[in-house]
Design a protein around this motif. Structure first.
Motif, PDB file in Angstrom:
ATOM      1  N   THR A 268       1.462 -14.508  -7.737  1.00 27.07           N
ATOM      2  CA  THR A 268       0.004 -14.436  -7.585  1.00 27.07           C
ATOM      3  C   THR A 268      -0.376 -14.009  -6.170  1.00 27.07           C
ATOM      4  O   THR A 268      -1.299 -13.206  -5.972  1.00 27.07           O
ATOM      5  CB  THR A 268      -0.613 -15.799  -7.907  1.00 27.07           C
ATOM      6  OG1 THR A 268      -0.224 -16.196  -9.227  1.00 27.07           O
ATOM      7  CG2 THR A 268      -2.123 -15.756  -7.827  1.00 27.07           C
ATOM      8  N   ARG A 271       0.253 -10.210  -5.700  1.00 25.51           N
ATOM      9  CA  ARG A 271      -0.708  -9.407  -6.469  1.00 25.51           C
ATOM     10  C   ARG A 271      -2.088  -9.440  -5.806  1.00 25.51           C
ATOM     11  O   ARG A 271      -2.789  -8.427  -5.765  1.00 25.51           O
ATOM     12  CB  ARG A 271      -0.791  -9.953  -7.887  1.00 25.51           C
ATOM     13  CG  ARG A 271      -1.663  -9.134  -8.816  1.00 25.51           C
ATOM     14  CD  ARG A 271      -1.622  -9.707 -10.210  1.00 25.51           C
ATOM     15  NE  ARG A 271      -2.466  -8.936 -11.104  1.00 25.51           N
ATOM     16  CZ  ARG A 271      -2.651  -9.233 -12.378  1.00 25.51           C
ATOM     17  NH1 ARG A 271      -2.022 -10.299 -12.891  1.00 25.51           N
ATOM     18  NH2 ARG A 271      -3.416  -8.481 -13.118  1.00 25.51           N
ATOM     19  N   LYS A 272      -2.467 -10.577  -5.277  1.00 23.83           N
ATOM     20  CA  LYS A 272      -3.763 -10.676  -4.620  1.00 23.83           C
ATOM     21  C   LYS A 272      -3.838  -9.806  -3.379  1.00 23.83           C
ATOM     22  O   LYS A 272      -4.878  -9.209  -3.075  1.00 23.83           O
ATOM     23  CB  LYS A 272      -4.023 -12.132  -4.243  1.00 23.83           C
ATOM     24  CG  LYS A 272      -4.451 -12.997  -5.407  1.00 23.83           C
ATOM     25  CD  LYS A 272      -4.789 -14.408  -4.937  1.00 23.83           C
ATOM     26  CE  LYS A 272      -5.280 -15.256  -6.090  1.00 23.83           C
ATOM     27  NZ  LYS A 272      -5.606 -16.628  -5.639  1.00 23.83           N
ATOM     28  N   SER A 274      -2.275  -6.845  -2.786  1.00 23.36           N
ATOM     29  CA  SER A 274      -2.472  -5.431  -3.151  1.00 23.36           C
ATOM     30  C   SER A 274      -3.871  -5.186  -3.694  1.00 23.36           C
ATOM     31  O   SER A 274      -4.507  -4.168  -3.400  1.00 23.36           O
ATOM     32  CB  SER A 274      -1.407  -4.999  -4.179  1.00 23.36           C
ATOM     33  OG  SER A 274      -1.548  -5.765  -5.358  1.00 23.36           O
ATOM     34  N   GLN A 275      -4.357  -6.139  -4.487  1.00 25.26           N
ATOM     35  CA  GLN A 275      -5.708  -5.958  -5.044  1.00 25.26           C
ATOM     36  C   GLN A 275      -6.766  -6.023  -3.950  1.00 25.26           C
ATOM     37  O   GLN A 275      -7.771  -5.327  -4.013  1.00 25.26           O
ATOM     38  CB  GLN A 275      -5.962  -7.049  -6.090  1.00 25.26           C
ATOM     39  CG  GLN A 275      -5.177  -6.843  -7.383  1.00 25.26           C
ATOM     40  CD  GLN A 275      -5.468  -7.933  -8.386  1.00 25.26           C
ATOM     41  OE1 GLN A 275      -6.102  -8.920  -8.065  1.00 25.26           O
ATOM     42  NE2 GLN A 275      -4.970  -7.748  -9.603  1.00 25.26           N
ATOM     43  N   LYS A 276      -6.519  -6.813  -2.911  1.00 27.63           N
ATOM     44  CA  LYS A 276      -7.487  -6.948  -1.841  1.00 27.63           C
ATOM     45  C   LYS A 276      -7.626  -5.641  -1.057  1.00 27.63           C
ATOM     46  O   LYS A 276      -8.730  -5.225  -0.707  1.00 27.63           O
ATOM     47  CB  LYS A 276      -7.047  -8.075  -0.911  1.00 27.63           C
ATOM     48  CG  LYS A 276      -8.075  -8.438   0.144  1.00 27.63           C
ATOM     49  CD  LYS A 276      -7.613  -9.648   0.934  1.00 27.63           C
ATOM     50  CE  LYS A 276      -8.643 -10.031   1.962  1.00 27.63           C
ATOM     51  NZ  LYS A 276      -8.217 -11.207   2.765  1.00 27.63           N
ATOM     52  N   LYS A 277      -6.488  -4.976  -0.819  1.00 23.33           N
ATOM     53  CA  LYS A 277      -6.531  -3.710  -0.082  1.00 23.33           C
ATOM     54  C   LYS A 277      -7.281  -2.652  -0.877  1.00 23.33           C
ATOM     55  O   LYS A 277      -8.122  -1.910  -0.338  1.00 23.33           O
ATOM     56  CB  LYS A 277      -5.104  -3.266   0.215  1.00 23.33           C
ATOM     57  CG  LYS A 277      -5.018  -2.014   1.045  1.00 23.33           C
ATOM     58  CD  LYS A 277      -3.563  -1.656   1.331  1.00 23.33           C
ATOM     59  CE  LYS A 277      -3.453  -0.372   2.161  1.00 23.33           C
ATOM     60  NZ  LYS A 277      -2.061  -0.015   2.432  1.00 23.33           N
ATOM     61  N   ARG A 278      -6.970  -2.552  -2.169  1.00 20.96           N
ATOM     62  CA  ARG A 278      -7.628  -1.553  -3.015  1.00 20.96           C
ATOM     63  C   ARG A 278      -9.115  -1.859  -3.128  1.00 20.96           C
ATOM     64  O   ARG A 278      -9.965  -0.956  -3.163  1.00 20.96           O
ATOM     65  CB  ARG A 278      -6.975  -1.558  -4.395  1.00 20.96           C
ATOM     66  CG  ARG A 278      -7.420  -0.381  -5.262  1.00 20.96           C
ATOM     67  CD  ARG A 278      -6.795  -0.424  -6.648  1.00 20.96           C
ATOM     68  NE  ARG A 278      -5.366  -0.494  -6.586  1.00 20.96           N
ATOM     69  CZ  ARG A 278      -4.628  -1.537  -6.966  1.00 20.96           C
ATOM     70  NH1 ARG A 278      -5.246  -2.640  -7.395  1.00 20.96           N
ATOM     71  NH2 ARG A 278      -3.323  -1.526  -6.899  1.00 20.96           N
ATOM     72  N   SER A 279      -9.452  -3.118  -3.153  1.00 21.35           N
ATOM     73  CA  SER A 279     -10.845  -3.502  -3.291  1.00 21.35           C
ATOM     74  C   SER A 279     -11.650  -3.145  -2.050  1.00 21.35           C
ATOM     75  O   SER A 279     -12.812  -2.738  -2.153  1.00 21.35           O
ATOM     76  CB  SER A 279     -10.919  -5.015  -3.550  1.00 21.35           C
ATOM     77  OG  SER A 279     -12.249  -5.431  -3.613  1.00 21.35           O
ATOM     78  N   LYS A 280     -11.052  -3.250  -0.856  1.00 18.71           N
ATOM     79  CA  LYS A 280     -11.771  -2.891   0.362  1.00 18.71           C
ATOM     80  C   LYS A 280     -12.142  -1.425   0.379  1.00 18.71           C
ATOM     81  O   LYS A 280     -13.260  -1.046   0.745  1.00 18.71           O
ATOM     82  CB  LYS A 280     -10.913  -3.221   1.571  1.00 18.71           C
ATOM     83  CG  LYS A 280     -10.863  -4.709   1.909  1.00 18.71           C
ATOM     84  CD  LYS A 280     -10.037  -4.943   3.167  1.00 18.71           C
ATOM     85  CE  LYS A 280     -10.003  -6.424   3.527  1.00 18.71           C
ATOM     86  NZ  LYS A 280      -9.217  -6.686   4.760  1.00 18.71           N
ATOM     87  N   GLU A 282     -12.552   0.645  -2.193  1.00 19.95           N
ATOM     88  CA  GLU A 282     -13.597   0.927  -3.190  1.00 19.95           C
ATOM     89  C   GLU A 282     -14.942   0.371  -2.729  1.00 19.95           C
ATOM     90  O   GLU A 282     -15.985   0.999  -2.952  1.00 19.95           O
ATOM     91  CB  GLU A 282     -13.207   0.301  -4.522  1.00 19.95           C
ATOM     92  CG  GLU A 282     -11.985   0.961  -5.159  1.00 19.95           C
ATOM     93  CD  GLU A 282     -11.579   0.265  -6.454  1.00 19.95           C
ATOM     94  OE1 GLU A 282     -12.188  -0.807  -6.761  1.00 19.95           O
ATOM     95  OE2 GLU A 282     -10.681   0.761  -7.142  1.00 19.95           O
ATOM     96  N   THR A 283     -14.924  -0.717  -2.019  1.00 21.81           N
ATOM     97  CA  THR A 283     -16.182  -1.324  -1.566  1.00 21.81           C
ATOM     98  C   THR A 283     -16.855  -0.452  -0.507  1.00 21.81           C
ATOM     99  O   THR A 283     -18.078  -0.263  -0.534  1.00 21.81           O
ATOM    100  CB  THR A 283     -15.899  -2.717  -0.991  1.00 21.81           C
ATOM    101  OG1 THR A 283     -15.267  -3.519  -1.988  1.00 21.81           O
ATOM    102  CG2 THR A 283     -17.177  -3.390  -0.553  1.00 21.81           C
TER     103      THR A 283
END
Length: 511
Positions: A268, A271-272, A274-280, A282-283
């Motif tokens: 977990t 995974r969090k 990698s998702q955090k980097k991608r989310s920044k 896109e934001t």
């Protein structure tokens, strides 16, 4: 001529003896034993008038004994009114078609726990008043259930539950051969808003003690009935797990849970990240797009707001003018309404004052009935005055009057319908006697009834009579022994004088 004289003398004797016949005596009986009724069902409270005969005028009233005046049902022959008491609407009924046979019993429907108590039956006609009592006991039963609660230590937990009993029931656990269980039993009883009892009892049955059929019995004393539920426990249902084996499996389970938890947490976290980097990324892109859009919308909104502000200011000015005009009209109308309401309230107070004053002097309450034990007597004798009050409300004071003026008063009682006054006769006792009563309403205002029809008492000059007046009975006033003896003597003298009168008529040769 002699024959006509004999006929006149016999007719006069019959007329003198006719008032001497006694009224038939009546009696009123209720149930000698308590009547048991079941909650939700109907019950008949017996009340029998003997001998069985229809009366031309008879009033019936049922009351319940309590801390106050509790009217259950009332029947008045005057106007044929058949009315239930407050709180008993649609739940009471009299057998009007059986009044001719003396049956004045009351049928009470859809019994409630609050109906438990003692009931009084009153019967009155213009000559007497009778009373009888009947006790009503309320009972209720309900089904019984047994629940299996599962393992409790080295045994099996059982629960016996039931709800809807009255009065307080008795609960018993039994095993083989209907013997009481020897283990500890915990029983709790509670009452709901309708005063019905609910029972919950717990017991833990261990292997080897009372295996087999286990029964829970609940008893109702007044109904002499019981309800029970049973369950069969076999030896296989009792726990047989080794404590060491249970500990081993508990440890293995805890180790597996810990290993799985560690693996899940590591996965977990990765995974969090990698998702955090991608989310920044896109934001940031979305924020730039939204900023451009918001700038455009803000400019359009400013223009729209300016136009609407101007329109609102214009409308507000018009509304202020309209409101000022309407406020002036409203103030004028409110002042007129206040004056109208003030005059109406003044008129209402005057009408209420006149109504109370009229109600206190008109005597709208039903007049009582007055009986005299004698209507003619001599000084020194005693005459009993009996005032019979038959009212839906409690009489707070009973008044005895002579020639319209009060001579004696008695305090009213819930348990009394008749009030007696023994009057010692004097020279000034001759006159018309009557009685009345007073009742206080919810506003503590005193209302006085109409006076009863007047009864006249005559005073003779003789003082050699044998005593006072006779006692009143439920069959009505009875002629005194002295008057009866005098009339009988007069009849005998008339019968003896017939031959003498005939002899003189024949001697003088009258036609």
């Amino acid at each position: 001529m002699a024959t006509r004289w004999r006929l006149c003398v016999c007719s006069l004797g019959i007329l003198l003896l006719a008032p001497c016949s006694l009224s038939e005596e009546f009696s009123l009986t209720g149930s000698p034993h308590p009547v048991v009724g079941v909650v939700g069902q109907d019950v008949v409270l017996p009340c029998q008038l003997s001998p069985q005969a229809g009366l031309p005028s008879m009033d019936v009233q049922w009351r319940k004994a309590g801390p106050g005046f509790i009217l259950v049902h009332e029947y008045m022959d005057e106007g044929t009114q058949d009315l239930p008491g407050e709180g008993y609407q649609t739940r009471t009924e009299l057998f009007l078609q059986e009044f001719s046979s003396g049956n004045v019993s009351l049928k009470l429907k859809r019994l409630q726990v609050a109906d438990d108590g003692t009931y009084h039956c009153f019967v009155r006609n213009p000559e007497w008043t009778l009373e009888a009592t009947t006790e009503l006991q309320i009972a209720a039963v309900a089904p019984v259930f047994i629940d299996v609660l599962g393992p409790r230590g080295q045994g099996i937990g059982l629960a016996c539950r039931t709800a809807g009993w009255f009065p307080k029931p008795e609960l018993q656990w039994v095993g083989k051969n209907w013997q009481n269980l020897a283990m500890e039993i915990v029983t709790n009883m509670t009452q709901d808003r309708e005063n019905l009892y609910s029972v919950v009892s717990h017991v833990t049955v261990t292997e080897g003690e009372d295996n087999g059929d286990i029964s829970c019995i609940v008893r109702n004393g007044p109904l002499e009935t019981e309800r029970h539920s049973a369950i069969h426990l076999s030896g296989d249902i009792f726990p047989r797990v080794s404590p060491w084996l249970a500990a081993f499996w508990v440890i293995v389970t805890l180790v597996l849970i810990a290993a799985g938890g560690c693996a899940y947490l590591g996965y977990t976290a990765k995974r969090k990240a990698s998702q955090k980097k991608r989310s920044k990324e896109e934001t940031l892109l979305n924020l730039e797009t939204e900023k451009t859009t918001l700038d455009t919308e803000c400019q359009e909104l400013r223009k729209t707001i300016d136009a609407e502000r101007k329109a609102l200011e214009s409308e507000r000015a018009k509304l202020h003018e309209t409101l000022d005009a309407e406020r002036k009209v409203f103030e004028s109308e409110r002042q007129e309404l206040r004056e109208t309401i003030a005059s109406k309230e003044k008129k209402i107070k005057e009408l209420e004052s006149e109504f109370r004053r009229a109600r206190s002097y008109m005597g709208a309450l039903r007049a009582p009935t007055l009986y005299l034990s004698q209507t003619s007597t001599h000084p020194g004798a005693s005459v009993r005055l009996q005032c019979s009050v038959f009212s839906r409300a409690l009489a707070t004071r009973v008044i005895f009057c002579k020639d319209g003026e009060e001579i004696l008063s008695q305090t009213g009682s819930v348990e009394k319908l008749t009030y007696n006054y023994d009057h010692v006769v004097s020279r000034g006792s001759s006159g018309s006697y009557s009685c009345g009563y007073e009742i206080k309403d919810s506003d503590n205002q005193v209302n006085r009834s109409q006076l009863s029809p007047a009864q006249h008492l005559s005073i003779t000059g003789s003082t050699n009579s044998s005593g006072g007046g006779e006692e009143l009975t439920h069959t009505g006033p009875v002629m005194s022994l002295a008057i009866w003896a005098t009339r009988c003597t007069l009849v005998l003298l008339l019968l003896v004088s017939v031959p003498i009168i005939t002899f003189f008529l024949e001697k003088w040769e009258l036609p």
